[in-house]
Design an enzyme around this catalytic site. Structure first.
Site, PDB file in Angstrom:
ATOM      1  N   GLY A  63       4.585   1.464   4.681  1.00  0.00           N
ATOM      2  CA  GLY A  63       5.869   2.168   4.540  1.00  0.00           C
ATOM      3  C   GLY A  63       6.964   1.359   3.855  1.00  0.00           C
ATOM      4  O   GLY A  63       7.653   1.869   2.953  1.00  0.00           O
ATOM      5  N   GLU A  99      -6.808   4.501   8.088  1.00  0.00           N
ATOM      6  CA  GLU A  99      -6.610   5.927   7.773  1.00  0.00           C
ATOM      7  C   GLU A  99      -7.850   6.525   7.104  1.00  0.00           C
ATOM      8  O   GLU A  99      -8.128   7.709   7.275  1.00  0.00           O
ATOM      9  CB  GLU A  99      -5.349   6.101   6.912  1.00  0.00           C
ATOM     10  N   HIS A 150      -9.529   0.923   5.278  1.00  0.00           N
ATOM     11  CA  HIS A 150      -8.224   1.142   5.917  1.00  0.00           C
ATOM     12  C   HIS A 150      -8.427   2.080   7.109  1.00  0.00           C
ATOM     13  O   HIS A 150      -9.246   3.006   7.056  1.00  0.00           O
ATOM     14  CB  HIS A 150      -7.250   1.755   4.901  1.00  0.00           C
ATOM     15  N   GLU A 189      -5.165  -5.311  10.860  1.00  0.00           N
ATOM     16  CA  GLU A 189      -4.220  -4.208  11.005  1.00  0.00           C
ATOM     17  C   GLU A 189      -4.486  -3.479  12.317  1.00  0.00           C
ATOM     18  O   GLU A 189      -5.343  -2.563  12.351  1.00  0.00           O
ATOM     19  CB  GLU A 189      -4.389  -3.236   9.842  1.00  0.00           C
ATOM     20  N   ASN A 246       0.871  -1.186   0.000  1.00  0.00           N
ATOM     21  CA  ASN A 246       0.000   0.000   0.000  1.00  0.00           C
ATOM     22  C   ASN A 246       0.902   1.228   0.000  1.00  0.00           C
ATOM     23  O   ASN A 246       1.500   1.555   1.017  1.00  0.00           O
ATOM     24  CB  ASN A 246      -0.893  -0.027   1.256  1.00  0.00           C
ATOM     25  N   TRP A 247       0.964   1.873  -1.162  1.00  0.00           N
ATOM     26  CA  TRP A 247       1.876   3.030  -1.277  1.00  0.00           C
ATOM     27  C   TRP A 247       1.308   4.294  -0.647  1.00  0.00           C
ATOM     28  O   TRP A 247       1.994   5.312  -0.591  1.00  0.00           O
ATOM     29  CB  TRP A 247       2.184   3.305  -2.754  1.00  0.00           C
ATOM     30  N   LYS A 248       0.048   4.253  -0.261  1.00  0.00           N
ATOM     31  CA  LYS A 248      -0.619   5.426   0.319  1.00  0.00           C
ATOM     32  C   LYS A 248      -0.430   6.653  -0.598  1.00  0.00           C
ATOM     33  O   LYS A 248      -0.346   6.489  -1.810  1.00  0.00           O
ATOM     34  CB  LYS A 248      -0.103   5.688   1.732  1.00  0.00           C
ATOM     35  N   SER A 267       3.491  -2.093  10.356  1.00  0.00           N
ATOM     36  CA  SER A 267       4.947  -2.038  10.506  1.00  0.00           C
ATOM     37  C   SER A 267       5.643  -3.352  10.144  1.00  0.00           C
ATOM     38  O   SER A 267       6.596  -3.761  10.804  1.00  0.00           O
ATOM     39  CB  SER A 267       5.315  -1.577  11.917  1.00  0.00           C
ATOM     40  N   GLY A 273       2.289   2.370  10.732  1.00  0.00           N
ATOM     41  CA  GLY A 273       3.179   3.507  10.544  1.00  0.00           C
ATOM     42  C   GLY A 273       3.906   3.932  11.808  1.00  0.00           C
ATOM     43  O   GLY A 273       4.513   5.006  11.851  1.00  0.00           O
TER      44      GLY A 273
HETATM   45  C1  PEP Z   1      -0.822   0.018   5.987  1.00  0.00           C
HETATM   46  O1  PEP Z   1      -0.853   1.129   5.505  1.00  0.00           O
HETATM   47  O2  PEP Z   1      -1.756  -0.771   5.739  1.00  0.00           O
HETATM   48  C2  PEP Z   1       0.289  -0.364   6.838  1.00  0.00           C
HETATM   49  C3  PEP Z   1       0.275  -1.534   7.392  1.00  0.00           C
HETATM   50  O3  PEP Z   1       1.288   0.576   7.011  1.00  0.00           O
HETATM   51  P1  PEP Z   1       2.748   0.346   7.665  1.00  0.00           P
HETATM   52  O4  PEP Z   1       3.272  -0.940   7.076  1.00  0.00           O
HETATM   53  O5  PEP Z   1       3.530   1.519   7.270  1.00  0.00           O
HETATM   54  O6  PEP Z   1       2.553   0.202   9.128  1.00  0.00           O
END
Ligand code: PEP
Length: 263
Positions: A248, A97, A95, A180, A9-11, A226, A186
């Site tokens: 990330g 976010e 998600h 998640e 997931n490049w966000k 993470s 993040g």
């Molecule tokens: C995500 O955005 O779904 C995610 C798991 O982010 P990160 O790996 O940066 O924690």
């Protein structure tokens, strides 16, 4: 055993040139690992170029969100019909976010209420994606406070039940769920592998209750929060974890390739 899946997931990162450079540097390594399914979810502005770059490989392109109507006066939204037309096969839904539940707050607290997502909107999005034969990747997970108060299971059960209301099990053969924990996204605070495995198995057990045991048996449950090359091996070894949703670390082509190798 369910085929492993790693989703990047490049966000809200990468211009078209940066996305092209990233894909060019991981595609050889990642496409050599054809036993692991791989999906990259670029921002909408890069979907077309990324799809062109991966078209001769087993790597698929996903979207990061969707709206539920096919067309209309919905400024700024992207419909499942448009995603299908753009060659997208998967789409992240719910998600944390987009639900306004941030692991690490990078916007003014007063603006968080503009990130609105409810179980009802998630349910509409899932139905719209399934109608267009696009594969939803549904994110569920608890905040730090919810975990401290012992509500992890209740929150996840409610998120799954709300998202799947009125959807027939027969439509969910390719469905994917990502556990998640919000506090791990993040933040660098990865969930302990045993605990991540336990909650992913809990997700599968709720899916079996809500749907049907045979369908639930096929639904892949990913861990996200993470994930790094250094911890991916331990996480992916856990019973109940079928791969990872990587934020990330998916921006670094070498790190992302190593995570795919670990799966
Ligand atoms: C995500 O955005 O779904 C995610 C798991 O982010 P990160 O790996 O940066 O924690």
């Amino acid at each position: 055993m369910r085929t492993r899946l790693v989703v990047g997931n490049w966000k809200m990162n990468f211009t078209e040139a940066e996305a092209t450079a990233a894909v060019q540097s991981f595609i050889k390594m990642v496409s050599a690992k054809s036993t692991v399914d791989v999906v990259v979810c670029p921002p909408a502005t890069c979907i077309h170029s990324v799809r062109e770059l991966v078209k001769d490989t087993h790597v698929k392109v996903g979207a990061q969100d969707v709206f539920w109507e096919d067309a209309g006066a919905f400024t700024g939204r992207i419909s499942p019909r448009m995603l299908d037309d753009a060659g997208v096969t998967h789409c992240i839904v719910g998600h944390s976010e987009t639900r306004g539940r941030f692991g690490k707050l990078e916007v003014p607290a007063s603006t968080v209420s503009t990130f609105v997502e409810t179980n009802e909107t998630i349910n509409l999005k899932l139905k719209a994606l399934l109608f267009h034969a696009l594969i939803p990747i549904l994110c569920v997970g608890e905040t730090t406070e919810e975990r401290k108060e012992g509500f992890t299971e209740a929150v996840i059960r409610e998120q799954l039940a709300g998202a799947l209301a009125g959807i027939d099990a027969s439509e969910l053969y390719f469905f994917v769920v990502a556990y998640e924990p919000v506090w791990a996204i993040g933040t660098g605070n990865t969930c302990e592998p045993e605990e991540a495995g336990r909650v992913c198995r809990f997700v599968s057990s709720v899916l079996a209750e809500l749907l049907d045991a045979d369908v639930a048996e096929n639904i892949r449950v990913l861990y996200g929060g993470s994930v790094r090359a250094a911890n991916a091996g331990d996480l992916f070894q856990q019973d109940g974890i079928d791969g990872g949703l990587v934020g990330g670390a998916s921006l670094d082509p070498l790190e992302f390739s190593r995570i795919v190798m670990s799966a």
